[in-house]
Design an enzyme around this catalytic site. Sequence first.
Site, mmCIF file in Angstrom:
data_model
loop_
_atom_site.group_PDB
_atom_site.id
_atom_site.type_symbol
_atom_site.label_atom_id
_atom_site.label_comp_id
_atom_site.label_asym_id
_atom_site.label_seq_id
_atom_site.Cartn_x
_atom_site.Cartn_y
_atom_site.Cartn_z
ATOM 1 N N ASP A 58 31.527 69.774 68.312
ATOM 2 C CA ASP A 58 32.087 70.993 67.719
ATOM 3 C C ASP A 58 33.602 71.004 67.859
ATOM 4 O O ASP A 58 34.228 72.058 67.953
ATOM 5 C CB ASP A 58 31.472 72.223 68.399
ATOM 6 C CG ASP A 58 31.717 73.501 67.609
ATOM 7 O OD1 ASP A 58 31.602 74.593 68.189
ATOM 8 O OD2 ASP A 58 32.053 73.405 66.393
ATOM 9 N N LYS A 73 36.819 68.100 63.152
ATOM 10 C CA LYS A 73 35.701 67.535 62.364
ATOM 11 C C LYS A 73 35.910 66.048 62.035
ATOM 12 O O LYS A 73 34.954 65.310 61.949
ATOM 13 C CB LYS A 73 35.476 68.370 61.104
ATOM 14 C CG LYS A 73 35.343 69.869 61.396
ATOM 15 C CD LYS A 73 34.414 70.182 62.577
ATOM 16 C CE LYS A 73 34.650 71.568 63.127
ATOM 17 N NZ LYS A 73 33.941 71.811 64.409
ATOM 18 N N ASP A 125 28.056 70.699 64.668
ATOM 19 C CA ASP A 125 28.287 71.980 64.017
ATOM 20 C C ASP A 125 29.136 71.774 62.756
ATOM 21 O O ASP A 125 29.823 70.758 62.616
ATOM 22 C CB ASP A 125 29.007 72.944 64.983
ATOM 23 C CG ASP A 125 29.058 74.370 64.453
ATOM 24 O OD1 ASP A 125 29.965 75.104 64.843
ATOM 25 O OD2 ASP A 125 28.196 74.737 63.620
ATOM 26 N N ASN A 126 29.085 72.734 61.822
ATOM 27 C CA ASN A 126 30.010 72.824 60.692
ATOM 28 C C ASN A 126 29.942 71.687 59.678
ATOM 29 O O ASN A 126 30.982 71.303 59.123
ATOM 30 C CB ASN A 126 31.464 72.903 61.192
ATOM 31 C CG ASN A 126 31.649 73.914 62.255
ATOM 32 O OD1 ASN A 126 32.007 73.611 63.386
ATOM 33 N ND2 ASN A 126 31.385 75.170 61.918
ATOM 34 N N GLU A 135 29.639 81.160 61.527
ATOM 35 C CA GLU A 135 29.535 82.230 62.526
ATOM 36 C C GLU A 135 30.189 83.524 62.009
ATOM 37 O O GLU A 135 31.274 83.503 61.452
ATOM 38 C CB GLU A 135 30.190 81.801 63.864
ATOM 39 C CG GLU A 135 31.565 81.200 63.767
ATOM 40 C CD GLU A 135 31.528 79.686 63.611
ATOM 41 O OE1 GLU A 135 30.517 79.140 63.134
ATOM 42 O OE2 GLU A 135 32.535 79.053 63.938
HETATM 43 C C1 LIG Z 1 41.398 78.045 58.924
HETATM 44 C C2 LIG Z 1 39.945 77.861 59.328
HETATM 45 C C3 LIG Z 1 39.468 78.447 60.500
HETATM 46 C C4 LIG Z 1 38.131 78.295 60.860
HETATM 47 C C5 LIG Z 1 37.292 77.569 60.037
HETATM 48 C C6 LIG Z 1 35.880 77.468 60.365
HETATM 49 C C7 LIG Z 1 35.516 76.708 61.607
HETATM 50 C C8 LIG Z 1 34.280 77.006 62.148
HETATM 51 C C9 LIG Z 1 33.869 76.297 63.282
HETATM 52 O O1 LIG Z 1 32.641 76.544 63.818
HETATM 53 C C10 LIG Z 1 34.675 75.323 63.856
HETATM 54 O O2 LIG Z 1 34.172 74.639 64.925
HETATM 55 C C11 LIG Z 1 35.929 75.059 63.317
HETATM 56 C C12 LIG Z 1 36.867 74.056 63.916
HETATM 57 O O3 LIG Z 1 37.873 73.714 63.306
HETATM 58 N N1 LIG Z 1 36.577 73.615 65.122
HETATM 59 C C13 LIG Z 1 37.502 72.722 65.793
HETATM 60 C C14 LIG Z 1 37.371 72.961 67.269
HETATM 61 C C15 LIG Z 1 38.321 72.602 68.090
HETATM 62 C C16 LIG Z 1 38.197 72.847 69.567
HETATM 63 O O4 LIG Z 1 38.000 71.594 70.230
HETATM 64 C C17 LIG Z 1 39.225 71.175 70.846
HETATM 65 N N2 LIG Z 1 39.410 69.795 70.415
HETATM 66 C C18 LIG Z 1 39.598 69.353 69.161
HETATM 67 N N3 LIG Z 1 39.653 68.009 69.132
HETATM 68 C C19 LIG Z 1 39.510 67.592 70.408
HETATM 69 C C20 LIG Z 1 39.478 66.309 71.024
HETATM 70 N N4 LIG Z 1 39.623 65.181 70.293
HETATM 71 N N5 LIG Z 1 39.292 66.238 72.348
HETATM 72 C C21 LIG Z 1 39.130 67.365 73.060
HETATM 73 N N6 LIG Z 1 39.155 68.612 72.553
HETATM 74 C C22 LIG Z 1 39.345 68.716 71.235
HETATM 75 C C23 LIG Z 1 40.290 72.143 70.362
HETATM 76 O O5 LIG Z 1 41.296 72.309 71.342
HETATM 77 C C24 LIG Z 1 39.474 73.399 70.152
HETATM 78 O O6 LIG Z 1 39.175 74.061 71.364
HETATM 79 C C25 LIG Z 1 36.358 75.752 62.172
HETATM 80 C C26 LIG Z 1 37.762 76.950 58.888
HETATM 81 C C27 LIG Z 1 39.087 77.116 58.517
HETATM 82 MG MG LIG Z 2 32.080 74.967 65.120
#
Ligand SMILES: Cc1ccc(Cc2cc(O)c(O)c(C(=O)NC/C=C/[C@H]3O[C@@H](n4cnc5c(N)ncnc54)[C@H](O)[C@@H]3O)c2)cc1
Ligand SMILES: [Mg+2]
Length: 216
Positions: A141, A144, A169-170, A199
Amino acid sequence: MDQSKEQRILNTVSYNAIKGNPESVLDCIDKYCSKSEWAMNVGDEKGLILDKIVEETNPSVVLELGTYCGYSAIRIARLLKPKARLLTIEFNPEFASIAKEIIEIAGVNDKVTILEGHSEDIIPQLKKKYEVEKLDFVFLDHWKERYAPDTILLEECGLLRKGSVLLADNIIYPGAPEFIKYIRNNKHFECTTFLSHLEYMKVEDAMEKAVYLGPE
Ligand SMILES: Cc1ccc(Cc2cc(O)c(O)c(C(=O)NC/C=C/[C@H]3O[C@@H](n4cnc5c(N)ncnc54)[C@H](O)[C@@H]3O)c2)cc1
Ligand SMILES: [Mg+2]
């Protein structure tokens, strides 16, 4: 300096949730994020699918990629058997510290270890540094476009065994096209799609379950 959304989520949990009660922490976050500020927790609808797959798998060792505020870590940890443990990787220090506090309020901190750093750096350390042999369950999660490379990394590091379950997820919104392309035409994985919604929204989304069939 005004507070971040994640800090406001911690405030509402710390003020309204029943200490030591994971369900009340999950409800508190779901209410806040559906009524006041949207946040990217897996949420209550997809959360029920996550619950079912965790219960069916009954994992001893779980890895989560992307802790954020700890919502899905709590969701998973509350269902784990006594000796089971969840390792969750988060590279944003603010999110990691907020998640730590929310996980403590939920009372599941004895099962959860937050590993601060990039998944691509920490996954290769899981065997030696974190004494992981095999992963029974992986919840993806995080960013992506990291789903596919990190899945390949998990295989390369020998962390998957026949029957290991990946749940992503997603896969519709925002979508993880490279991951889907990689996992669905891959004879080493048996895939199932669980249709749901983003969500707290009426937007279509889905989760992909991929069972590892072994290296042969
Ligand atoms: C503008 C917009 C907003 C929301 C959405 C809809 C939407 C709905 C959802 O359920 C989503 O999960 C997401 C989403 O983008 N999730 C990314 C989540 C990242 C978290 O994980 C952390 N992270 C990211 N890469 C790494 C990595 N390599 N190693 C360790 N931690 C990492 C970050 O530090 C964050 O804590 C988006 C679509 C578009
Ligand atoms: Mg998610």
